[in-house]
Each structure stands twice: as C-alpha cells, then as structure tokens.
Design a protein around this motif. Structure first.
Motif, PDB file in Angstrom:
ATOM      1  N   PRO A 225       0.702  -1.539   0.440  1.00 52.96           N
ATOM      2  CA  PRO A 225      -0.170  -0.209   0.183  1.00 52.96           C
ATOM      3  C   PRO A 225       0.777   0.908  -0.396  1.00 52.96           C
ATOM      4  O   PRO A 225       2.026   0.526   0.311  1.00 52.96           O
ATOM      5  CB  PRO A 225      -0.673  -0.345   1.170  1.00 52.96           C
ATOM      6  N   ASN A 226       0.664   1.794  -0.003  1.00 51.86           N
ATOM      7  CA  ASN A 226       0.767   3.635  -0.584  1.00 51.86           C
ATOM      8  C   ASN A 226       1.005   4.249   0.827  1.00 51.86           C
ATOM      9  O   ASN A 226       0.578   4.514   1.528  1.00 51.86           O
ATOM     10  CB  ASN A 226      -0.437   5.075  -1.179  1.00 51.86           C
ATOM     11  N   LEU A 228       1.604   7.124   2.046  1.00 55.14           N
ATOM     12  CA  LEU A 228       1.135   8.454   2.583  1.00 55.14           C
ATOM     13  C   LEU A 228       0.444   8.304   3.396  1.00 55.14           C
ATOM     14  O   LEU A 228      -0.321   8.837   3.019  1.00 55.14           O
ATOM     15  CB  LEU A 228       1.957   8.842   1.583  1.00 55.14           C
ATOM     16  N   ALA A 229      -1.148   7.122   2.129  1.00 55.94           N
ATOM     17  CA  ALA A 229      -2.254   6.808   2.225  1.00 55.94           C
ATOM     18  C   ALA A 229      -2.385   6.706   3.604  1.00 55.94           C
ATOM     19  O   ALA A 229      -3.504   6.330   3.989  1.00 55.94           O
ATOM     20  CB  ALA A 229      -2.539   6.118   1.370  1.00 55.94           C
ATOM     21  N   VAL A 230      -1.329   5.387   4.199  1.00 57.00           N
ATOM     22  CA  VAL A 230      -1.377   4.524   5.037  1.00 57.00           C
ATOM     23  C   VAL A 230      -1.979   5.262   6.796  1.00 57.00           C
ATOM     24  O   VAL A 230      -0.915   6.194   6.516  1.00 57.00           O
ATOM     25  CB  VAL A 230      -0.743   2.998   5.536  1.00 57.00           C
ATOM     26  N   LYS A 231      -2.618   5.284   7.547  1.00 51.87           N
ATOM     27  CA  LYS A 231      -2.441   5.755   8.878  1.00 51.87           C
ATOM     28  C   LYS A 231      -1.804   5.244   9.536  1.00 51.87           C
ATOM     29  O   LYS A 231      -1.676   3.675   9.804  1.00 51.87           O
ATOM     30  CB  LYS A 231      -4.044   5.022   9.853  1.00 51.87           C
ATOM     31  N   LYS A 232      -1.121   6.194  10.412  1.00 51.43           N
ATOM     32  CA  LYS A 232       0.194   5.907  11.138  1.00 51.43           C
ATOM     33  C   LYS A 232      -0.404   5.014  12.454  1.00 51.43           C
ATOM     34  O   LYS A 232      -1.693   5.479  13.087  1.00 51.43           O
ATOM     35  CB  LYS A 232       0.612   6.844  10.990  1.00 51.43           C
TER      36      LYS A 232
END
Length: 297
Positions: A225-226, A228-232
C-alpha cells in the motif's frame, strides 16, 4: 451634438489605429486658455473625446508668453488655470534660446523634425498657422474653439495615407500568414509519407532482431500500500504497553469452555412431582421409591 460626438468617436478610433491610447496627452497653447476663461474647458474636452482620462499639458514657453501679457485683464486668472495643468518641460531657456509659442510646440510635437508625432500629443490651439504646420506631422489630432464650441478637425491627408498604408500592410500580412500555414501543412504531409517509407524499410531490418530470445521481465512481487495513504499507528508508552497472550494459552481455555458447553447440553433435569412442591413432599416421594425397590428385591 449627438451626431458630432459620434463623428469624433469614429475619428479617435482611426487615430487609435495609429498608436493613440488613453489617457490622451492634451497639449494646449496660451491662446486657447485665454479664449475659454468663461467656459469649463475640461468638460468640453471630455465630451468631445468621449473620455475622462485626459492629461492636460502646457509648455514653459506658453506660460512665459502669458506672463508677458500679465497686465491685460483676465490674464492673471488664465495663468492660475494654466498652473493646474501638467508642465511640459520643453528645455527652452529664456536667456539662451528664447522661442515663440509656435516654434516651441512644433519642437515638442516633432522633436527630430521627421514629420512624426512621436509621443502622440493631441494639440489644442487657436493659432491657424500652427495648425497648418501640424497637419503635415503624422498623426496629430487638432482641436480649436469656435463660438464656444470645441471642434476636432478631420484627419489630415498625410495621416490618411499612413493609415491606408498600415491597413494594407496588415491585410497583406494576414494573406502571407495563411500561405505560410498552407505550406507548413504540405511539408508535414510530405514528411509523414517519408516517415512511412522509412518504417517499411526498417521492418525488414528488424525482423532478424525479433527472432532473438527476448529477456524475461523481472517480477518484483505484489506492490504494498501507499505509505502516504496508510494511517500511522499510535505510539504507546512503556507504561501503557500490554502483553498479548500467546496462541496456545488462548486456544486451551477456549477448548475447555466449548467442552463445558457441550456437557451442559447433554445433562437432563430430574423430574419433580409437581410444580411448586415443598421439600417435605419431595423427601417422602424419594423414601417411598426406595422402599418399593427393596420389596422387589
């Protein structure tokens, strides 16, 4: 008045084709300032030119000529009005090279004596001799006052010739541009046919190269997955960390609980003598059952 304003609008449009732009630079002489003391001069200019963006100007030599007539009645008021206009610095000093008003205006409008109004002045003067000379300077709109009416002279013959010449040049440039475009399209078509011939020739040369084994493409696996799009994930401190139970520990109690549930389902409830029976009745029934069993033995 309406017919005249339409004519003046059309005339100023033709002057705009020769480089005039708003605000118009309105260069005046002393005689027109003196002759219009009883009139609102600026409103007359605004109505005649159909615009309020004007820059009234007067030269130093014109102011000097008015000071020379300071003793005459009404000249002092005309000087005060002239001071409100923008002072056009002609550079003619009184001691070294004193010039008349006519010579000063001609030097300002046509500084290089090429019969060209370089700075695009609109000249307003009552001097007929000056207007006659300025008609040869291209392009120069001329204005004067007659019986309290401001008049804009029609375009002079020299200016008309220049305008016709420029219109023809624009027309011819449009025609030549069209021919250039046509030639460019023809060149593109010819180049396209040449490219097709080159491609056909290149196919035969590349056939031998196609027979060679092609290199296998590397498989880099599935893309993740990207980031930057994944929630930290939230950061947990040492005091808030909780130990997760192992799989073996969680599976064993789960199996025991399942067995207990199954055992409970297999059990049967003992039948009672009746609903709402007392403890004494229950004990008596049990004793009777035991005694019956002994007698059978």
């Amino acid at each position: 008045m309406g017919k005249r304003t339409k004519q003046y609008k059309k005339l100023m449009r033709s002057f705009q084709m020769l480089g005039f732009r708003e605000p118009y630079q309105l260069l005046m002489t002393s005689d027109i300032v003196l002759d219009t003391m009883k009139l609102d001069l600026m409103t007359l200019f605004e109505k005649a030119l159909s615009t309020k963006s004007l820059k009234p100007m007067i030269t130093q030599c014109c102011i000097r000529a008015m000071y020379a007539r300071n003793k005459e009645p009404g000249v002092a008021a005309a000087i005060e009005r002239a001071k409100t206009f923008e002072r056009r610095r002609c550079g003619h000093l009184m001691d070294e090279d004193p010039l008349t008003e006519r010579e000063c205006v001609m030097a300002v409008v046509d500084p290089k004596r090429r019969n060209e109004n370089k700075f695009r002045y609109v000249v307003a003067t009552q001097d007929e001799m000056l207007r006659e000379k300025l008609r040869a300077v291209v392009p120069t709109p001329l204005m004067y006052v007659k019986r309290s009416v401001l008049i804009l002279e029609p375009m002079a013959e020299a200016s008309l010739k220049v305008r016709e010449r420029e219109e023809k040049a624009k027309f011819m440039s449009g025609i030549t541009r069209g021919t250039h475009k046509r030639k460019r399209v023809d060149d593109e078509d010819q180049s396209g046919s040449d490219e097709e011939d080159d491609k056909e020739k290149g196919k035969s040369s590349t056939q031998g190269e196609d027979d060679k084994p092609k290199k296998k493409k590397k498989n880099y696996g599935k893309k993740g997955p990207n980031p930057l799009a994944v929630k930290k994930a939230k950061k947990v401190t040492d005091g808030q960390k909780e130990q997760r139970p192992r799989k073996e520990e969680t599976e064993a109690p789960a199996a025991e609980v399942a067995g207990e549930h199954k055992a409970k389902r297999k059990r049967r409830k003992k039948a009672t003598t009746g609903k709402g029976a007392s403890d004494k009745e229950i004990s008596a029934a049990v004793d009777a059952a035991i005694a019956g069993a002994d007698m059978q033995d």
